[in-house]
Design an enzyme around this catalytic site. Structure first.
Site: not given
Length: 226
Positions: A2, A103
């Site tokens: 992340c 993402e």
């Protein structure tokens, strides 16, 4: 992993925070909205000291000789074993509020960006750790942070093999209790978030450049939702 998040609307988070933590000290010097927060940039963080402040995204352990070691993520499965993270997970935990995260899904030789956000509010509270590093030669002091990640839930699995640990409000008190230092009490919180409380959609490659920091980053593309 992340490594890119957005936090551009803190109204609901501040309401939740005021209802949960009393008192806390706001050391942010004002909200700095951002659609595209990248490593080394400021990340709003509620530390378990009661201080709400901006930390540097990328953890510098207090014992580091220089600023070269800056991991942005800590894997939940091994966090207690890693020297860079062990002390922080026990003593220096934080909540990191975001409106969502990005993402990239690998598709052949291309990486397709997605925006992942909550469905039951407009913020996630991520599990984070922090540390404070002192440069003995210059006197510089940096408080930095990393986001804890875990294995993907069913929504995230088609996109990436990791996802951030997102904490429910019922777990905030335990997570931020600095008196709790037993791994057996802390580690069970580091689990997958329900896919029913998340949504994901494709966004444009505009977000790929951290310098691009407008609402265009989260505009949906024509392709479908996950």
């Amino acid at each position: 992993m992340c490594g890119r998040v957005g936090f551009f609307d803190d109204v609901q988070w501040k309401v939740a925070l005021s209802n949960f933590v009393t008192p806390y000290i706001d050391n942010t010097l004002g909200f700095h909205p951002s659609y595209n927060i990248a490593p080394s940039q400021p990340l709003a963080s509620l530390l378990n000291t009661g201080s709400y402040e901006y930390t540097r995204f990328g953890l510098i352990p207090h014992w580091a000789k220089d600023k070269k070691l800056q991991p942005i993520n800590a894997r939940a499965e091994s966090i207690i074993q890693k020297p860079s993270f062990r002390e922080s997970i026990i003593h220096k935990r934080a909540l990191i509020p975001i409106n969502g995260f990005y993402e990239w899904r690998q598709e052949g030789k291309y990486k397709i960006p997605y925006w992942i956000s909550p469905t039951d509010s407009n913020y996630f509270a991520l599990a984070g750790i922090y540390d404070t590093w002192h440069d003995n030669s210059s006197g510089e002091i940096i408080t930095s942070s990393a986001i804890i990640t875990t294995t993907p839930n069913s929504l995230m699995e088609p996109i990436h093999d990791r996802m951030p640990v997102i904490l429910h409000s019922k777990d905030w008190k335990l997570w931020l209790d600095k008196e709790i230092t037993e791994a057996d009490a802390i580690l069970p919180l580091l689990k997958q978030y329900s896919p029913d409380l998340m949504q994901a959609y494709e966004v444009s490659s505009f977000v790929n450049a951290p310098a691009n920091n407008t609402s265009q980053c989260i505009v949906p593309q024509a392709n479908g939702l996950f």
